[in-house]
Design a protein around this motif. Structure first.
Motif, PDB file in Angstrom:
ATOM      1  N   HIS A 105     -37.402   4.469   9.795  1.00 41.16           N
ATOM      2  CA  HIS A 105     -37.001   3.234   9.116  1.00 41.16           C
ATOM      3  C   HIS A 105     -36.280   2.341  10.115  1.00 41.16           C
ATOM      4  O   HIS A 105     -35.791   2.809  11.144  1.00 41.16           O
ATOM      5  N   LEU A 106     -36.166   1.069   9.780  1.00 37.38           N
ATOM      6  CA  LEU A 106     -35.410   0.151  10.632  1.00 37.38           C
ATOM      7  C   LEU A 106     -33.922   0.509  10.596  1.00 37.38           C
ATOM      8  O   LEU A 106     -33.459   1.145   9.639  1.00 37.38           O
ATOM      9  N   PRO A 107     -33.149   0.112  11.605  1.00 40.50           N
ATOM     10  CA  PRO A 107     -31.706   0.414  11.625  1.00 40.50           C
ATOM     11  C   PRO A 107     -30.926  -0.507  10.677  1.00 40.50           C
ATOM     12  O   PRO A 107     -30.222  -1.422  11.106  1.00 40.50           O
ATOM     13  N   TRP A 108     -31.065  -0.231   9.396  1.00 40.11           N
ATOM     14  CA  TRP A 108     -30.379  -1.070   8.394  1.00 40.11           C
ATOM     15  C   TRP A 108     -28.872  -0.971   8.526  1.00 40.11           C
ATOM     16  O   TRP A 108     -28.139  -1.866   8.093  1.00 40.11           O
ATOM     17  N   PHE A 109     -28.376   0.127   9.097  1.00 40.36           N
ATOM     18  CA  PHE A 109     -26.928   0.303   9.264  1.00 40.36           C
ATOM     19  C   PHE A 109     -26.301  -0.827  10.083  1.00 40.36           C
ATOM     20  O   PHE A 109     -25.111  -1.112   9.940  1.00 40.36           O
ATOM     21  N   LEU A 110     -27.106  -1.442  10.941  1.00 37.05           N
ATOM     22  CA  LEU A 110     -26.595  -2.566  11.728  1.00 37.05           C
ATOM     23  C   LEU A 110     -26.127  -3.698  10.815  1.00 37.05           C
ATOM     24  O   LEU A 110     -25.087  -4.321  11.056  1.00 37.05           O
ATOM     25  N   LEU A 111     -26.903  -3.942   9.759  1.00 39.21           N
ATOM     26  CA  LEU A 111     -26.512  -4.985   8.813  1.00 39.21           C
ATOM     27  C   LEU A 111     -25.291  -4.552   8.001  1.00 39.21           C
ATOM     28  O   LEU A 111     -24.482  -5.387   7.594  1.00 39.21           O
ATOM     29  N   SER A 112     -25.139  -3.253   7.775  1.00 42.42           N
ATOM     30  CA  SER A 112     -23.930  -2.738   7.110  1.00 42.42           C
ATOM     31  C   SER A 112     -22.696  -3.064   7.955  1.00 42.42           C
ATOM     32  O   SER A 112     -21.683  -3.553   7.443  1.00 42.42           O
ATOM     33  N   ALA A 113     -22.800  -2.773   9.254  1.00 37.91           N
ATOM     34  CA  ALA A 113     -21.678  -3.025  10.164  1.00 37.91           C
ATOM     35  C   ALA A 113     -21.358  -4.518  10.249  1.00 37.91           C
ATOM     36  O   ALA A 113     -20.186  -4.917  10.250  1.00 37.91           O
ATOM     37  N   LEU A 114     -22.406  -5.344  10.305  1.00 35.31           N
ATOM     38  CA  LEU A 114     -22.200  -6.794  10.395  1.00 35.31           C
ATOM     39  C   LEU A 114     -21.658  -7.363   9.089  1.00 35.31           C
ATOM     40  O   LEU A 114     -20.923  -8.353   9.087  1.00 35.31           O
ATOM     41  N   LEU A 115     -21.994  -6.725   7.986  1.00 34.51           N
ATOM     42  CA  LEU A 115     -21.444  -7.120   6.680  1.00 34.51           C
ATOM     43  C   LEU A 115     -19.937  -6.854   6.642  1.00 34.51           C
ATOM     44  O   LEU A 115     -19.159  -7.681   6.166  1.00 34.51           O
ATOM     45  N   LEU A 116     -19.537  -5.700   7.167  1.00 36.11           N
ATOM     46  CA  LEU A 116     -18.106  -5.382   7.257  1.00 36.11           C
ATOM     47  C   LEU A 116     -17.402  -6.386   8.169  1.00 36.11           C
ATOM     48  O   LEU A 116     -16.316  -6.884   7.846  1.00 36.11           O
ATOM     49  N   ALA A 117     -18.037  -6.675   9.311  1.00 40.35           N
ATOM     50  CA  ALA A 117     -17.445  -7.611  10.279  1.00 40.35           C
ATOM     51  C   ALA A 117     -17.265  -8.996   9.663  1.00 40.35           C
ATOM     52  O   ALA A 117     -16.253  -9.673   9.894  1.00 40.35           O
ATOM     53  N   GLU A 118     -18.244  -9.415   8.867  1.00 43.81           N
ATOM     54  CA  GLU A 118     -18.167 -10.733   8.219  1.00 43.81           C
ATOM     55  C   GLU A 118     -16.979 -10.805   7.255  1.00 43.81           C
ATOM     56  O   GLU A 118     -16.463 -11.885   6.949  1.00 43.81           O
ATOM     57  N   ASN A 119     -16.552  -9.646   6.785  1.00 51.86           N
ATOM     58  CA  ASN A 119     -15.425  -9.582   5.855  1.00 51.86           C
ATOM     59  C   ASN A 119     -14.130  -9.124   6.523  1.00 51.86           C
ATOM     60  O   ASN A 119     -13.253  -8.538   5.884  1.00 51.86           O
ATOM     61  N   GLY A 120     -14.035  -9.410   7.831  1.00 56.82           N
ATOM     62  CA  GLY A 120     -12.775  -9.231   8.542  1.00 56.82           C
ATOM     63  C   GLY A 120     -12.491  -7.865   9.121  1.00 56.82           C
ATOM     64  O   GLY A 120     -11.415  -7.628   9.667  1.00 56.82           O
ATOM     65  N   ILE A 121     -13.456  -6.941   9.020  1.00 51.64           N
ATOM     66  CA  ILE A 121     -13.265  -5.589   9.567  1.00 51.64           C
ATOM     67  C   ILE A 121     -13.844  -5.548  10.974  1.00 51.64           C
ATOM     68  O   ILE A 121     -15.019  -5.839  11.176  1.00 51.64           O
ATOM     69  N   LYS A 122     -13.006  -5.218  11.936  1.00 49.64           N
ATOM     70  CA  LYS A 122     -13.447  -5.205  13.336  1.00 49.64           C
ATOM     71  C   LYS A 122     -14.167  -3.891  13.650  1.00 49.64           C
ATOM     72  O   LYS A 122     -13.554  -2.827  13.658  1.00 49.64           O
ATOM     73  N   VAL A 123     -15.468  -4.019  13.910  1.00 47.52           N
ATOM     74  CA  VAL A 123     -16.326  -2.848  14.127  1.00 47.52           C
ATOM     75  C   VAL A 123     -16.747  -2.790  15.595  1.00 47.52           C
ATOM     76  O   VAL A 123     -17.323  -3.735  16.129  1.00 47.52           O
ATOM     77  N   PHE A 124     -16.468  -1.655  16.235  1.00 46.28           N
ATOM     78  CA  PHE A 124     -16.910  -1.449  17.617  1.00 46.28           C
ATOM     79  C   PHE A 124     -17.968  -0.365  17.647  1.00 46.28           C
ATOM     80  O   PHE A 124     -17.742   0.757  17.190  1.00 46.28           O
ATOM     81  N   MET A 125     -19.146  -0.719  18.165  1.00 46.47           N
ATOM     82  CA  MET A 125     -20.226   0.243  18.320  1.00 46.47           C
ATOM     83  C   MET A 125     -20.400   0.624  19.780  1.00 46.47           C
ATOM     84  O   MET A 125     -20.281  -0.226  20.658  1.00 46.47           O
ATOM     85  N   HIS A 126     -20.671   1.901  20.020  1.00 40.33           N
ATOM     86  CA  HIS A 126     -21.026   2.357  21.365  1.00 40.33           C
ATOM     87  C   HIS A 126     -22.213   3.294  21.241  1.00 40.33           C
ATOM     88  O   HIS A 126     -22.367   4.005  20.244  1.00 40.33           O
ATOM     89  N   GLY A 127     -23.096   3.235  22.228  1.00 37.90           N
ATOM     90  CA  GLY A 127     -24.294   4.057  22.181  1.00 37.90           C
ATOM     91  C   GLY A 127     -25.014   4.045  23.508  1.00 37.90           C
ATOM     92  O   GLY A 127     -24.460   3.626  24.530  1.00 37.90           O
ATOM     93  N   SER A 128     -26.247   4.505  23.481  1.00 34.45           N
ATOM     94  CA  SER A 128     -27.059   4.479  24.699  1.00 34.45           C
ATOM     95  C   SER A 128     -28.521   4.389  24.304  1.00 34.45           C
ATOM     96  O   SER A 128     -28.897   4.726  23.179  1.00 34.45           O
ATOM     97  N   GLN A 129     -29.322   3.937  25.229  1.00 36.42           N
ATOM     98  CA  GLN A 129     -30.760   3.900  25.015  1.00 36.42           C
ATOM     99  C   GLN A 129     -31.328   5.261  25.384  1.00 36.42           C
ATOM    100  O   GLN A 129     -31.128   5.738  26.495  1.00 36.42           O
ATOM    101  N   GLY A 130     -32.038   5.870  24.469  1.00 34.53           N
ATOM    102  CA  GLY A 130     -32.630   7.167  24.757  1.00 34.53           C
ATOM    103  C   GLY A 130     -33.960   7.031  25.470  1.00 34.53           C
ATOM    104  O   GLY A 130     -34.464   5.924  25.665  1.00 34.53           O
ATOM    105  N   PRO A 131     -34.545   8.152  25.824  1.00 34.13           N
ATOM    106  CA  PRO A 131     -35.807   8.126  26.574  1.00 34.13           C
ATOM    107  C   PRO A 131     -37.035   7.864  25.710  1.00 34.13           C
ATOM    108  O   PRO A 131     -38.106   7.575  26.227  1.00 34.13           O
ATOM    109  N   SER A 132     -36.893   7.975  24.388  1.00 30.42           N
ATOM    110  CA  SER A 132     -38.060   7.886  23.517  1.00 30.42           C
ATOM    111  C   SER A 132     -38.508   6.444  23.287  1.00 30.42           C
ATOM    112  O   SER A 132     -37.734   5.618  22.810  1.00 30.42           O
ATOM    113  N   SER A 133     -39.754   6.164  23.618  1.00 27.08           N
ATOM    114  CA  SER A 133     -40.302   4.822  23.408  1.00 27.08           C
ATOM    115  C   SER A 133     -40.685   4.611  21.945  1.00 27.08           C
ATOM    116  O   SER A 133     -40.974   3.490  21.528  1.00 27.08           O
ATOM    117  N   SER A 134     -40.668   5.690  21.144  1.00 28.17           N
ATOM    118  CA  SER A 134     -41.034   5.579  19.736  1.00 28.17           C
ATOM    119  C   SER A 134     -39.822   5.298  18.847  1.00 28.17           C
ATOM    120  O   SER A 134     -39.952   5.176  17.630  1.00 28.17           O
TER     121      SER A 134
END
Length: 339
Positions: A105-134
């Motif tokens: 599925h698409l990363p809908w959680f990104l919109l969850s985080a941005l929804l929180l941010a729009e309502n004044g909650i400071k969200v910091f994401m950290h991650g990495s790009q994996g090797p999978s092209s899929s």
């Protein structure tokens, strides 16, 4: 002098050999590392004091036996120290790890985080790009929303202050850990580094949330967070391993609040299962946010994930209140964003 004697006198045992021996001394002789042993082992690794062959042996022995909460806590403490992570907790409300990538599925959680941010909650994401092209990784998807990733800690701070959201890759936070994660295609398996980075919490936020794929890791994250004296943390089996509630399924959230371990089951939001999309088109994130396309699975996922975060953050006293608040956020969102 025999060859073996010459070898012993010329090459005294490497200090890291004891760590490998503890982990690999057979079914009856091996044991888990203590938190202090794990801390010292990771300190050596991050200081480049181990040989490549030792690192490979260590990573795979840990992978076979799987990390204990004590080992994980020791690794995280060493990584925070070695990577000089002592962030100002006031800069971030919610630390959100994103390392798995999405493929069903698409990363809908990104919109969850941005929804929180729009309502004044400071969200910091950290991650990495994996090797999978899929798989779709957060770092790549943000561009479809017109959001730039931070390239330095200072830039992340600026973004957090201005838009209440920032994403910074592990490569910029702790290059050595990123280097070890990049060994996955060579080793063929994940390593304990994939687990520890989710608990890294670079800015020392009071609240932290992580998604896991294998259910057994959920309680390990919960107990490790308690050992790390993380005030508030939650772990859930997220869709595809990301921090995303699957609305088609019941969701167990295992959290810690000031040392108290709490297990809470969130209900499925549908009685039927949704069919996965034939292809993942990141542009759909914008279309759904702007209300130009209705997608009940996507909206339930966005609201449901935001609800879990709001309950963790103490913005609601019950699951029902959190779900309603998240729904209100969604209905009241600025649909003109991300155009």
């Amino acid at each position: 002098m025999t060859f073996s004697h010459h070898l012993q006198t010329s090459h005294p045992e490497h200090p890291f050999a004891e760590t490998i021996r503890i982990l690999g001394k057979g079914k009856k002789g091996s044991r888990a590392l203590t938190q202090d042993e794990a801390y010292r082992a990771m300190k050596m690794i991050l200081a480049d004091e181990v040989l490549p062959i030792q690192l490979g042996a260590f990573l795979m022995l840990m992978r076979v036996k799987e990390e204990t909460p004590e080992e994980l806590a020791g690794f995280v403490l060493a990584a925070r120290e070695s990577c000089h992570l002592a962030g100002d907790s006031a800069l971030v409300d919610l630390d959100w790890a994103t390392y798995a990538g999405k493929r069903r599925h698409l990363p809908w959680f990104l919109l969850s985080a941005l929804l929180l941010a729009e309502n004044g909650i400071k969200v910091f994401m950290h991650g990495s790009q994996g090797p999978s092209s899929s798989r779709l990784y957060t770092q790549n998807v943000l561009a479809y929303l017109g959001l730039g990733v931070a390239t330095t800690v200072e830039q992340a701070k600026t973004q957090l202050s201005g838009q209440h959201f920032s994403y910074l890759s592990l490569e910029k936070i702790c290059p050595k850990l990123h280097e070890i994660i990049e060994l996955r295609p060579i080793l063929g398996l994940r390593s304990p580094v994939h687990t520890l980075v989710k608990l890294l919490n670079p800015f020392n936020a009071q609240y932290s949330i992580q998604g896991i794929f294998h259910p057994s890791y959920r309680s390990v994250h919960q107990q490790a967070a308690a050992l790390l004296q993380q005030p508030h943390a939650a772990a859930l089996k997220g869709e595809g391993g990301e921090t995303e509630r699957n609305p088609d399924m019941e969701c167990l959230v295992q959290s810690v609040h000031n040392g108290e371990l709490i297990d809470e089951t969130w209900p499925a939001l549908f009685t039927h299962r949704h069919v996965r999309a034939e292809s993942l088109e990141p542009e759909q994130l914008v279309v759904v946010w702007q209300g130009k396309s209705e997608d009940e699975f996507a909206e339930a996922s966005i609201i449901g994930t935001a609800a879990v975060a709001l309950k963790l953050l103490g913005k609601a006293d019950s699951k029902e209140q959190a779900q309603k608040l998240a729904t209100d956020y969604w209905l009241g969102r600025d649909k003109k964003r991300f155009g």
